[in-house]
Design an enzyme around this catalytic site. Structure first.
Site, PDB file in Angstrom:
ATOM      1  N   ASP A  19       0.804  -1.221   0.000  1.00 43.92           N
ATOM      2  CA  ASP A  19       0.000   0.000   0.000  1.00 43.92           C
ATOM      3  C   ASP A  19       0.839   1.275   0.000  1.00 43.92           C
ATOM      4  OD1 ASP A  19       1.026  -0.115   2.537  1.00 43.92           O
ATOM      5  OD2 ASP A  19      -0.890  -0.483   3.533  1.00 43.92           O
ATOM      6  N   ASP A  44       3.672  -3.864   9.342  1.00 46.45           N
ATOM      7  CA  ASP A  44       2.357  -3.433   8.881  1.00 46.45           C
ATOM      8  C   ASP A  44       1.333  -4.498   9.234  1.00 46.45           C
ATOM      9  OD1 ASP A  44       0.300  -2.083   7.638  1.00 46.45           O
ATOM     10  OD2 ASP A  44       1.420  -1.692   5.806  1.00 46.45           O
ATOM     11  N   ASN A  58      -1.872  -4.275   7.913  1.00 45.62           N
ATOM     12  CA  ASN A  58      -2.783  -4.347   6.773  1.00 45.62           C
ATOM     13  C   ASN A  58      -2.073  -3.715   5.583  1.00 45.62           C
ATOM     14  OD1 ASN A  58      -4.812  -4.244   4.858  1.00 45.62           O
ATOM     15  ND2 ASN A  58      -6.390  -3.550   6.299  1.00 45.62           N
ATOM     16  N   ASP A  92     -10.364   2.528  17.096  1.00 39.24           N
ATOM     17  CA  ASP A  92     -10.162   1.180  16.538  1.00 39.24           C
ATOM     18  C   ASP A  92     -11.269   0.215  16.955  1.00 39.24           C
ATOM     19  OD1 ASP A  92      -7.949   2.055  15.277  1.00 39.24           O
ATOM     20  OD2 ASP A  92      -6.494   0.942  16.465  1.00 39.24           O
ATOM     21  N   ILE A 103      -4.334  -3.797  19.468  1.00 39.53           N
ATOM     22  CA  ILE A 103      -5.445  -3.480  20.378  1.00 39.53           C
ATOM     23  C   ILE A 103      -6.596  -2.891  19.560  1.00 39.53           C
ATOM     24  CG2 ILE A 103      -6.152  -2.180  22.416  1.00 39.53           C
ATOM     25  CD1 ILE A 103      -3.180  -2.046  23.204  1.00 39.53           C
ATOM     26  N   SER A 123      25.867   3.316  10.010  1.00 42.79           N
ATOM     27  CA  SER A 123      25.977   1.864  10.121  1.00 42.79           C
ATOM     28  C   SER A 123      25.993   1.399  11.569  1.00 42.79           C
ATOM     29  CB  SER A 123      27.237   1.379   9.397  1.00 42.79           C
ATOM     30  OG  SER A 123      28.388   2.085   9.838  1.00 42.79           O
TER      31      SER A 123
END
Length: 641
Positions: free
Chosen positions: A186, A205, A207, A223, A233, A263
């Site tokens: 996405d 991620d 989704n 949510d 959650i 680095s």
């Protein structure tokens, strides 16, 4: 022979490209041809040394040691296949040269992986042969006079010039140069894939088909229906109708952690087992190599198990109504369903770990993940190369173990957690909210090239703690005259102000920015120069002083100015580092920004050394043994403590 060469080029793409990119600096001031040849030379000398020492350790022939080395490599990324192809191509020549007591330097110069340019010094790792160099090299060339191999080493094409590889080359280069995930469905800069700038670098991620769902954002309508910030959650408590996100996270002041580093921040590491013949061993069977979890270690409970073939797929998810069972209950459930067989030790030492995400409520799910950790048995090293594919696709960096954003258990045995895990322990709502925007070769002068990959929305996301830690490359150069190439205080001031203005325009209000100073790198030479380098431990013939000189001669040293026998140069470098640190401190105390507070912290390496000594350690143990430059886990975690 030509088709074999093309196969070799194709199969080594995933190996060579990340390795070349990780080794290369992010600046454009290096002489590219000589720089590239230098890394090729180092790689050749290392591989030939390992082959020679494997024969010595196992009292075998050169041919047998080459076969042994290939048997140690995993199949992933075609590493084992590539090794056997290389043996088929170069093996006969290596056997001829090594059987006549030619060392790795002579072999690699003969095969022209190492070259002495006109007017340049001879670069060698090992002591020179007793006979004059030109005589020895000519003798070796006569041995290979009729060898067809030299034609290919002299005219090998660029891997990425091949038409069928050009597109994939460009994508991998773009991933590394731009510091964004290779696989990102996405385009929200977060991934479900671990390496190639995936969730080893940024929170995983939840989704990958919805760019509005990613770690670190404020919850969408608490949510109620889905996990929009990937902290695990979501949903509504049926007892009182209050969303779980609101119940657990409201007023908890979630904060993400973002590292802008080099680095050292990315935790660059080449495992010493990869070049130490006496420590190499066979890999774990491929069938029990499973994906790594991104679950904090404090959620873990472990036992030895036998893996069912069903678990070779993605980690199995338990959905309601069984999701409210404890981890042990879920394990029993899987066992009864045939997904997990009875608990038994595997070969007396293989151990797998269970991870169960929380909270386990009727409207969420538990997640059982199995992984095979990096273990030792009775002090002996196991599966030497099992993590090589992961390292190569992470540019030889280990951000998943770094002091700032690491989320896996430390392999050093030190109990201190990374900054991310400390934030997570303080507030579980911070789960997965980390970004390691570090790059090998990064400095204040080239940060702007990949700063744009920072993912933070002022309106939608939580505030963040940003750590600026460019601790070496502003003074560390590989050039013959490194002082002239060092960043001046004036240039540093200008670039830092530009970076801070960018952060002020992207970070949500209430964020914090911490500027880290530069360390005093004279520690490196003082504590390592007379110790034996890993390739020199077997025969006591190569010290870190020899290794540093070899890299400096090839102009591929990560820090010529500190990794040098020239005490005056080392002192000048430390003085410049102190000047740059004072500049950062001046900025932190004099500048104000609307969206974040600004702080400065000294990177006092002597304090770390003193703390490590109190634990019974030695200073040299704080540095990565293979490159002799980067701080290792012990160093970083001790510093955090």
């Amino acid at each position: 022979m030509k088709s074999l060469w093309n196969i070799l080029l194709a199969t080594t793409l995933c190996l060579l490209l990340p390795l070349h990119m990780s080794a290369s600096p992010a600046s454009d001031d290096q002489p590219s041809a000589r720089y590239s040849n230098g890394h090729t030379c180092v790689a050749c000398v290392a591989v030939v040394s390992v082959i020679e020492q494997l024969a010595q350790v196992h009292n075998s022939t050169v041919e047998a040691s080459m076969e042994r080395l290939c048997s140690y490599l995993p199949e992933k990324l075609f590493l084992k296949t590539t090794c056997y192809l290389v043996i088929r191509m170069f093996g006969p020549d290596l056997i001829k040269l090594l059987s006549t007591d030619m060392n790795a330097d002579v072999v690699c110069h003969t095969l022209e992986f190492c070259k002495q340019d006109p007017g340049q010094p001879l670069c060698h790792l090992y002591p020179l042969p007793k006979e004059p160099w030109k005589f020895t090299l000519e003798k070796a060339r006569q041995i290979l006079k009729k060898s067809p191999t030299l034609k290919h080493t002299r005219s090998s094409p660029d891997v990425c010039s091949l038409p069928f590889l050009a597109k994939i080359c460009q994508r991998i280069k773009s991933t590394i140069e731009n510091s964004v995930p290779f696989k990102d469905g996405d385009s929200d800069k977060y991934s479900i894939f671990p390496t190639l700038r995936g969730y080893h670098w940024r929170g995983r991620d939840c989704n990958d088909s919805n760019k509005m769902a990613y770690p670190g954002r404020r919850p969408d309508n608490w949510d109620i229906h889905e996990d929009s910030n990937c902290n695990g959650i979501w949903g509504v408590d049926p007892k009182d109708g209050i969303p779980y996100e609101k119940k657990f996270c409201e007023g908890s002041q979630p904060r993400g952690i973002i590292l802008l580093g080099d680095s050292a921040g990315a935790h660059f590491r080449i495992s010493p087992e990869w070049i130490t013949a006496s420590q190499m061993s066979l890999p774990v069977p491929e069938e029990i190599s499973l994906p790594e979890p991104d679950v904090p270690p404090s959620w873990a409970y472990s036992r030895a198990v036998r893996v069912s073939p069903h678990l070779k797929r993605q980690p199995h998810r338990l959905h309601p109504p069984h999701a409210d069972l404890p981890c042990r209950g879920q394990s029993q459930l899987l066992k009864e369903s045939g997904l997990l067989e009875e608990s038994v030790p595997l070969r007396n030492f293989w151990c797998l770990w269970f991870f169960c995400t929380i909270p386990l409520t009727p409207n969420s799910y538990g997640e059982l993940i199995i992984r095979c950790p990096n273990l030792r048995k009775e002090g002996s090293l196991l599966k030497s190369f099992i993590n090589l594919p992961i390292a190569l696709t992470n540019e030889l960096d280990w951000p998943q173990l770094s002091g700032a954003t690491g989320f896996l258990d430390s392999i050093s045995g030190i109990k201190e957690n990374s900054i991310y895990l400390r934030l997570w322990k303080r507030n579980h709502c911070n789960h997965r909210d980390y970004q390691n925007i570090s790059r090998n070769g990064a400095s204040s002068q080239n940060l702007e090239r990949f700063l744009e990959t920072l993912s933070r929305n002022q309106l939608l996301d939580h505030p963040a703690i940003v750590i600026y830690a460019m601790i070496g490359n502003d003074v560390c150069k590989g050039k013959v005259d490194p002082v002239a190439a060092m960043t001046t205080p004036e240039k540093l001031y200008s670039s830092i102000m530009q970076t801070l203005k960018h952060l002020n325009s992207h970070l949500p209000n209430g964020s914090h920015v911490v500027l880290y100073g530069l360390p005093d790198g004279t520690f490196l030479w003082d504590n390592l120069h007379n110790r034996y380098y890993p390739l020199g431990q077997l025969n006591k013939d190569v010290t870190y002083a020899h290794f540093y000189s070899f890299l400096n001669c090839l102009q591929v040293s990560p820090c010529h100015s500190w990794m040098s026998s020239n005490k005056t140069l080392r002192t000048l470098t430390s003085e410049r580092a102190k000047q740059l640190s004072n500049t950062l401190k001046k900025i932190a105390t004099s500048q104000k920004f609307t969206n974040f507070d600004l702080f400065y912290m000294d990177l006092d390496f002597q304090e770390v050394v003193d703390e490590w000594r109190k634990r019974g350690g030695q200073p040299w143990q704080l540095i990565e043994p293979v490159d002799g430059f980067h701080p290792n886990e012990k160093d970083v975690l001790t510093c955090l403590r």
